[in-house]
Design an enzyme around this catalytic site. Structure first.
Site, PDB file in Angstrom:
ATOM      1  NE  ARG A 295     -13.894  -4.594  17.849  1.00 50.53           N
ATOM      2  CZ  ARG A 295     -12.664  -4.182  18.155  1.00 50.53           C
ATOM      3  NH1 ARG A 295     -11.997  -4.754  19.128  1.00 50.53           N
ATOM      4  NH2 ARG A 295     -12.110  -3.182  17.491  1.00 50.53           N
ATOM      5  CG  HIS A 299     -11.452  -6.811  14.409  1.00 51.07           C
ATOM      6  ND1 HIS A 299     -12.622  -6.218  13.989  1.00 51.07           N
ATOM      7  CD2 HIS A 299     -10.984  -7.488  13.345  1.00 51.07           C
ATOM      8  CE1 HIS A 299     -12.849  -6.527  12.727  1.00 51.07           C
ATOM      9  NE2 HIS A 299     -11.868  -7.300  12.309  1.00 51.07           N
ATOM     10  CE1 TYR A 308      -8.726  -1.126  18.919  1.00 46.58           C
ATOM     11  CE2 TYR A 308      -6.874  -2.518  18.307  1.00 46.58           C
ATOM     12  CZ  TYR A 308      -8.227  -2.364  18.553  1.00 46.58           C
ATOM     13  OH  TYR A 308      -9.077  -3.445  18.460  1.00 46.58           O
TER      14      TYR A 308
END
Length: 401
Positions: A295, A299, A308
């Site tokens: 990805r 998200h 992160y």
């Protein structure tokens, strides 16, 4: 943090088992390589450099793909990405409440989507915009979901593409039940048989619904292809914190085959999906596909991936861009020229303009819309709730609120 390798029961030839709490350095390194590179069992037909790789096992499933077909796959991916980028921009400009990007996952979705036959059924999660495109669901039909005006405006039976599912993993149970029905009704057994494909992410594999779907599909030999898009991140949790095994190997515990495919390779995704669907429609039970991809965006538009994951990880995966490798292959073999690429770009611009025009001018649904089509038969309880709400809302007419 656990490794995706099978520490306690390694594959033959990997080496002695480690204790669950103390993997050896070699096993940790092997696990990291399996996560970052896909591992030795990764099915790949088109390298990141656009070179065609011969594979006697999987080549027959794409032997019919011509230069024109490859151009069409390229077009599908470009248009899908443009839809995604335009919707992302619309959300940032306040036209959508949220958007779920698919940037980087175009090959996995288009490859699987184009492997489906008209009689097959699809159960998506909420990121399958490319599969929707392959099932002739126009991108404008997705916008109401993310604007908050409807749950999807297409006919899921006519399109053979279910409405989006927001609850993580829940669509797997729905798909398992549907595929069991296909089996019970004798709709499998030959080339004209039906199959079902359900899409979910790596994070969903930690949900009970997914494993319950595995159990039911396995026990009843349901014609169901579990298509896991392993994009490496379940929101902010990496895959190696979810499983000691590569995800495709989980299928073994339920008694059906699993395969890991390069999800950035549209040809490999097409080949593996064709095989899996063919297995299911002939009555050979369920199959798990793990599409190993990445990805490249957040998200959702409410997420900040810089909190992160490292920038160099994203930069490394940009070199494996699914669209670029097809473009390079087409150019290298002189299967496409500037006019073709320019025409696809122009088409994507037009599609984006249509989406924007549609989104900005979407009418507000009537206030009683949320109470309609709740049950097949009229419900006095719902009707009473509707009337009470409309009376309440009428009190604000023409006033400040």
């Amino acid at each position: 943090m656990s490794s995706p390798e099978q520490w306690t029961h390694p594959e033959p030839g990997v080496g002695p088992a480690a204790t669950a709490a103390t993997p050896t350095a070699e096993q940790v390194i092997a696990g990291l390589r399996a996560t970052s590179e896909g591992g030795e069992e990764l099915v790949q037909l088109l390298t990141p450099e656009g070179e065609r790789v011969e594979n006697p096992e999987w080549d027959p499933y794409v032997a019919d793909i011509t230069a024109a077909d490859l151009r069409n796959l390229y077009r599908d991916m470009v248009l899908t990405r443009r839809v995604d980028r335009e919707a992302n921009a619309l959300q940032r400009q306040g036209q959508l409440g949220i958007w779920v990007p698919l940037l980087g996952q175009e090959a996995a979705q288009v490859g699987a989507g184009r492997a489906l036959k008209p009689q097959d059924m699809v159960f998506p999660s909420y990121r399958e915009h490319g599969v929707a495109w392959c099932r002739d669901v126009h991108p404008t039909e997705l916008l109401g979901i993310f604007r908050g005006t409807d749950h999807g405006s297409w006919d899921p039976i006519a399109k053979r593409f279910h409405l989006y599912t927001i609850v993580i993993g829940n669509q797997v149970l729905n798909a398992a039940g549907y595929a069991m029905g296909q089996r019970f009704e004798g709709k499998v057994g030959d080339d004209d048989g039906e199959a079902t494909m359900v899409f979910f992410g790596d994070g969903a594999t930690s949900q009970g619904d997914v494993h319950e779907g595995f159990v039911w599909a396995s026990v009843y030999d349901a014609p169901l292809v579990f298509f896991c898009q392993n994009n490496q991140w379940a929101i902010s949790e990496p895959t190696e914190r979810q499983s000691r095994l590569p995800l495709y190997q989980r299928a073994r515990g339920y008694g059906f085959p699993g395969v890991r495919v390069d999800g950035n390779d549209v040809l490999a995704s097409l080949a593996v999906s064709r095989w899996a669907l063919d297995e299911c429609r002939h009555g050979n039970g369920p199959v798990l596909i793990e599409a190993f991809t990445y990805r490249m965006d957040a998200h959702t538009t409410t997420d900040d991936p810089t909190r992160y994951r490292l920038a160099d990880e994203l930069e490394a995966w940009k070199l494996k861009d699914p669209i670029e490798r097809v473009r390079v292959n087409l150019v290298r073999h002189e299967h496409a020229d500037h006019d073709f690429f320019d025409s696809v770009q122009a088409e994507s611009d037009q599609l984006a303009a249509e989406m924007r025009e549609f989104c900005v001018n979407m009418p507000e649904p009537p206030k009683d819309r949320m109470f309609s089509q709740i049950y097949e038969d009229a419900s006095p309880t719902v009707a009473a709730q509707r009337d009470a709400y409309l009376d309440y809302a009428a009190g604000f007419a023409g006033g400040e609120h």
